[in-house]
Design an enzyme around this catalytic site. Structure first.
Site, PDB file in Angstrom:
ATOM      1  N   TYR A  96      12.353  -5.141   5.343  1.00 51.61           N
ATOM      2  CA  TYR A  96      12.052  -5.010   3.909  1.00 51.61           C
ATOM      3  C   TYR A  96      13.294  -4.469   3.184  1.00 51.61           C
ATOM      4  O   TYR A  96      13.631  -3.292   3.280  1.00 51.61           O
ATOM      5  CB  TYR A  96      10.855  -4.081   3.664  1.00 51.61           C
ATOM      6  CG  TYR A  96       9.562  -4.544   4.303  1.00 51.61           C
ATOM      7  CD1 TYR A  96       9.373  -5.867   4.691  1.00 51.61           C
ATOM      8  CD2 TYR A  96       8.507  -3.660   4.514  1.00 51.61           C
ATOM      9  CE1 TYR A  96       8.184  -6.288   5.282  1.00 51.61           C
ATOM     10  CE2 TYR A  96       7.307  -4.082   5.095  1.00 51.61           C
ATOM     11  CZ  TYR A  96       7.167  -5.394   5.484  1.00 51.61           C
ATOM     12  OH  TYR A  96       5.990  -5.808   6.058  1.00 51.61           O
TER      13      TYR A  96
ATOM     14  N   GLN B  99      -1.890  -5.987  12.776  1.00 52.40           N
ATOM     15  CA  GLN B  99      -1.670  -6.061  11.332  1.00 52.40           C
ATOM     16  C   GLN B  99      -1.632  -7.540  10.930  1.00 52.40           C
ATOM     17  O   GLN B  99      -0.627  -8.201  11.066  1.00 52.40           O
ATOM     18  CB  GLN B  99      -0.346  -5.371  10.952  1.00 52.40           C
ATOM     19  CG  GLN B  99      -0.113  -5.406   9.462  1.00 52.40           C
ATOM     20  CD  GLN B  99       1.122  -4.665   8.973  1.00 52.40           C
ATOM     21  OE1 GLN B  99       1.757  -5.098   8.021  1.00 52.40           O
ATOM     22  NE2 GLN B  99       1.479  -3.553   9.588  1.00 52.40           N
TER      23      GLN B  99
ATOM     24  N   LEU C  86      -4.068  -8.042  -1.963  1.00 56.26           N
ATOM     25  CA  LEU C  86      -3.989  -8.552  -3.345  1.00 56.26           C
ATOM     26  C   LEU C  86      -3.273  -9.898  -3.384  1.00 56.26           C
ATOM     27  O   LEU C  86      -2.928 -10.381  -4.462  1.00 56.26           O
ATOM     28  CB  LEU C  86      -3.226  -7.557  -4.237  1.00 56.26           C
ATOM     29  CG  LEU C  86      -3.860  -6.168  -4.375  1.00 56.26           C
ATOM     30  CD1 LEU C  86      -2.928  -5.225  -5.137  1.00 56.26           C
ATOM     31  CD2 LEU C  86      -5.200  -6.281  -5.084  1.00 56.26           C
TER      32      LEU C  86
ATOM     33  N   ALA D 260       2.720  -1.496  -3.841  1.00 56.19           N
ATOM     34  CA  ALA D 260       2.833  -1.046  -5.233  1.00 56.19           C
ATOM     35  C   ALA D 260       4.304  -0.780  -5.507  1.00 56.19           C
ATOM     36  O   ALA D 260       5.037  -0.365  -4.612  1.00 56.19           O
ATOM     37  CB  ALA D 260       2.020   0.216  -5.451  1.00 56.19           C
ATOM     38  N   ARG D 261       4.740  -1.040  -6.736  1.00 51.64           N
ATOM     39  CA  ARG D 261       6.136  -0.762  -7.091  1.00 51.64           C
ATOM     40  C   ARG D 261       6.232   0.265  -8.194  1.00 51.64           C
ATOM     41  O   ARG D 261       7.328   0.677  -8.568  1.00 51.64           O
ATOM     42  CB  ARG D 261       6.870  -2.025  -7.541  1.00 51.64           C
ATOM     43  CG  ARG D 261       6.179  -3.278  -7.214  1.00 51.64           C
ATOM     44  CD  ARG D 261       6.827  -4.525  -7.715  1.00 51.64           C
ATOM     45  NE  ARG D 261       8.259  -4.533  -7.617  1.00 51.64           N
ATOM     46  CZ  ARG D 261       8.989  -5.639  -7.724  1.00 51.64           C
ATOM     47  NH1 ARG D 261       8.402  -6.810  -7.920  1.00 51.64           N
ATOM     48  NH2 ARG D 261      10.285  -5.586  -7.661  1.00 51.64           N
TER      49      ARG D 261
ATOM     50  N   TRP E  81       6.999  -3.230   1.275  1.00 50.51           N
ATOM     51  CA  TRP E  81       7.841  -4.442   1.276  1.00 50.51           C
ATOM     52  C   TRP E  81       8.573  -4.583  -0.073  1.00 50.51           C
ATOM     53  O   TRP E  81       9.808  -4.741  -0.116  1.00 50.51           O
ATOM     54  CB  TRP E  81       6.945  -5.658   1.546  1.00 50.51           C
ATOM     55  CG  TRP E  81       7.600  -6.990   1.571  1.00 50.51           C
ATOM     56  CD1 TRP E  81       8.945  -7.248   1.588  1.00 50.51           C
ATOM     57  CD2 TRP E  81       6.935  -8.260   1.594  1.00 50.51           C
ATOM     58  NE1 TRP E  81       9.157  -8.614   1.633  1.00 50.51           N
ATOM     59  CE2 TRP E  81       7.940  -9.247   1.633  1.00 50.51           C
ATOM     60  CE3 TRP E  81       5.608  -8.652   1.607  1.00 50.51           C
ATOM     61  CZ2 TRP E  81       7.639 -10.621   1.656  1.00 50.51           C
ATOM     62  CZ3 TRP E  81       5.302 -10.007   1.641  1.00 50.51           C
ATOM     63  CH2 TRP E  81       6.314 -10.981   1.667  1.00 50.51           C
TER      64      TRP E  81
ATOM     65  N   ASP F 261       3.269   2.033   5.416  1.00 47.51           N
ATOM     66  CA  ASP F 261       3.714   0.910   6.247  1.00 47.51           C
ATOM     67  C   ASP F 261       5.062   0.423   5.739  1.00 47.51           C
ATOM     68  O   ASP F 261       5.247   0.206   4.541  1.00 47.51           O
ATOM     69  CB  ASP F 261       2.701  -0.240   6.184  1.00 47.51           C
ATOM     70  CG  ASP F 261       3.129  -1.404   7.080  1.00 47.51           C
ATOM     71  OD1 ASP F 261       3.018  -1.265   8.312  1.00 47.51           O
ATOM     72  OD2 ASP F 261       3.619  -2.425   6.548  1.00 47.51           O
TER      73      ASP F 261
ATOM     74  N   LYS G 293      -3.479 -10.672 -12.987  1.00 43.15           N
ATOM     75  CA  LYS G 293      -2.545 -10.521 -14.117  1.00 43.15           C
ATOM     76  C   LYS G 293      -1.623 -11.735 -14.308  1.00 43.15           C
ATOM     77  O   LYS G 293      -0.967 -11.861 -15.324  1.00 43.15           O
ATOM     78  CB  LYS G 293      -1.683  -9.275 -13.912  1.00 43.15           C
ATOM     79  CG  LYS G 293      -0.662  -9.410 -12.796  1.00 43.15           C
ATOM     80  CD  LYS G 293       0.186  -8.167 -12.655  1.00 43.15           C
ATOM     81  CE  LYS G 293       1.152  -8.301 -11.501  1.00 43.15           C
ATOM     82  NZ  LYS G 293       1.951  -7.108 -11.266  1.00 43.15           N
TER      83      LYS G 293
END
Ligand SMILES: NC(=O)c1ccc[n+]([C@@H]2O[C@H](COP(=O)([O-])OP(=O)(O)OC[C@H]3O[C@@H](n4cnc5c(N)ncnc54)[C@H](OP(=O)(O)O)[C@@H]3O)[C@@H](O)[C@H]2O)c1
Length: 326
Positions: free
Chosen positions: A61, A177, A208, A285-286, A21, A56, A216
């Site tokens: 997105y 999902q 997360l 994750a990016r 995403w 996924d 963070k």
């Protein structure tokens, strides 16, 4: 990496899947601010190098962009399984809406296959049951797509128990999902049991809580997110009055991670994988370093004492929310 069979399908998934995403970037209502495409491709390659065997994604997105990046990164990696979705479309003003008509899904699947540079999508999911009255139409069309070979298996996302039952009576559902994290536990009420009883695979998203459960974030960091990062204004977990309660929970979880040498992100994901009904967690994750950290979460198994301790904290949080917010 440990692999599990997805429900009744013949897909064997690593216990962590990479979610894309955020790789769609910003510039629309549910964007994540700007994202560097080269970094996105490296993140996908890092996921594969770490043993992840499925990705996924969804047309919505980045309004086509994330699927294009997946197609680019997976060129020459035909063995990697792709899960994509249908049912959310957008207009020329980039406004998103739900549509589950056959003719619309036909357009969507052809566009997804082009962007992904594939002849078939391994798992194709109805993104949202929106509009509710058309879920049966979409489902029977997905069975046609299986016969045509455009998709291998069909699943759903964000469906409630009643909606699952409606589709299950037409054709066995491959997977669900749903959201699942320490802050989003609706699934536990009845859907988990229903999926287990009916052999429906469970791939849970946002373990997360879109980054919050990495520990963070501070209030300042959230205030400094770019304006086109949806988390800044549209995610209640990142907003007061809930935010302070969530930050307090993270503070209380900290002693647990210090004791066991795992990071907060690994612990949050491991918590979702503690349930045997869950096939895999979809982790976003990016940057390559992010997935390198989280990919091992499945190995950081929580002890029964740790699970009990977390449960106590989550019950306290739920009580505070009930008292102060609801
Ligand atoms: N079916 C649906 O309706 C639906 C809805 C939501 C998500 N999903 C799927 O589930 C996937 C995962 O959900 P998600 O993207 O919401 O969130 P997530 O996995 O809960 O969190 C991912 C975000 O957390 C941050 N992050 C990840 N690893 C980190 C690390 N090691 N250290 C610090 N920060 C880290 C990154 O954002 P920053 O660096 O920007 O903080 C990343 O984009 C999605 O990509 C999508 O494929 C599906």
């Amino acid at each position: 990496m440990q692999k599990k069979r997805l429900g009744n399908t013949e897909l064997y998934l690593s216990n962590i899947g990479l979610g894309t995403w955020a790789l769609g970037g910003g510039g629309y209502a549910y964007g994540w601010g700007s994202q560097d495409d080269k970094e996105s491709v490296s993140t996908i390659w890092q996921a594969l190098d770490s043993g992840i065997n499925w990705i996924d994604t969804a047309p919505v997105y980045g309004l086509g962009h994330a699927e294009k990046i997946v197609g680019k990164a997976l060129k020459g990696h035909k063995e990697v399984l792709i899960a994509s979705k249908c049912g959310l479309i957008w207009n020329e003003k980039r406004k998103i809406s739900g549509c589950l008509k056959r003719v619309s899904i036909r357009r969507e699947i052809e566009a997804s296959l082009r962007r992904l540079k594939r002849d078939t999508i391994d798992l194709y999911q109805i993104h949202w049951p929106d509009p509710d009255e058309d879920i049966e139409e979409a489902w029977s069309f997905m069975m046609d797509l299986i016969k045509e070979g455009k998709i291998r298996y069909a699943g759903v996302s964000n469906f409630d128990l009643n909606q699952l039952k409606r589709l299950q009576s037409i054709y066995a559902i491959g997977s669900l999902q749903p959201p699942y994290s320490m802050l989003m536990r609706d699934l536990e009420k009845e859907v988990l049991d229903y999926c287990a009883d009916n052999h429906i695979g469970l791939i849970v998203y946002s373990p997360l809580e879109s980054g919050l459960l990495t520990g963070k974030f501070t209030k300042d960091k959230i205030a400094n997110l770019p304006n086109d990062d949806w988390r800044k204004k549209k995610n209640s977990h990142f907003q007061e009055p809930e935010l302070s309660i969530n930050l307090k929970l993270l503070e209380n979880l900290r002693p647990l991670i210090k004791k066991n040498g795992r990071t907060m992100a690994q612990m949050a994901i491991a918590w979702t994988l503690r349930r045997s009904e869950v096939t895999a967690a979809i982790v976003g994750a990016r940057h390559p370093a992010q997935i390198k950290e989280t990919v091992v979460a499945g190995e950081k198994v929580l002890s029964p004492e740790e699970i009990d301790y977390i449960e106590t904290l989550l019950k306290e949080r739920a009580k505070t929310i009930k008292k102060e917010i609801i």
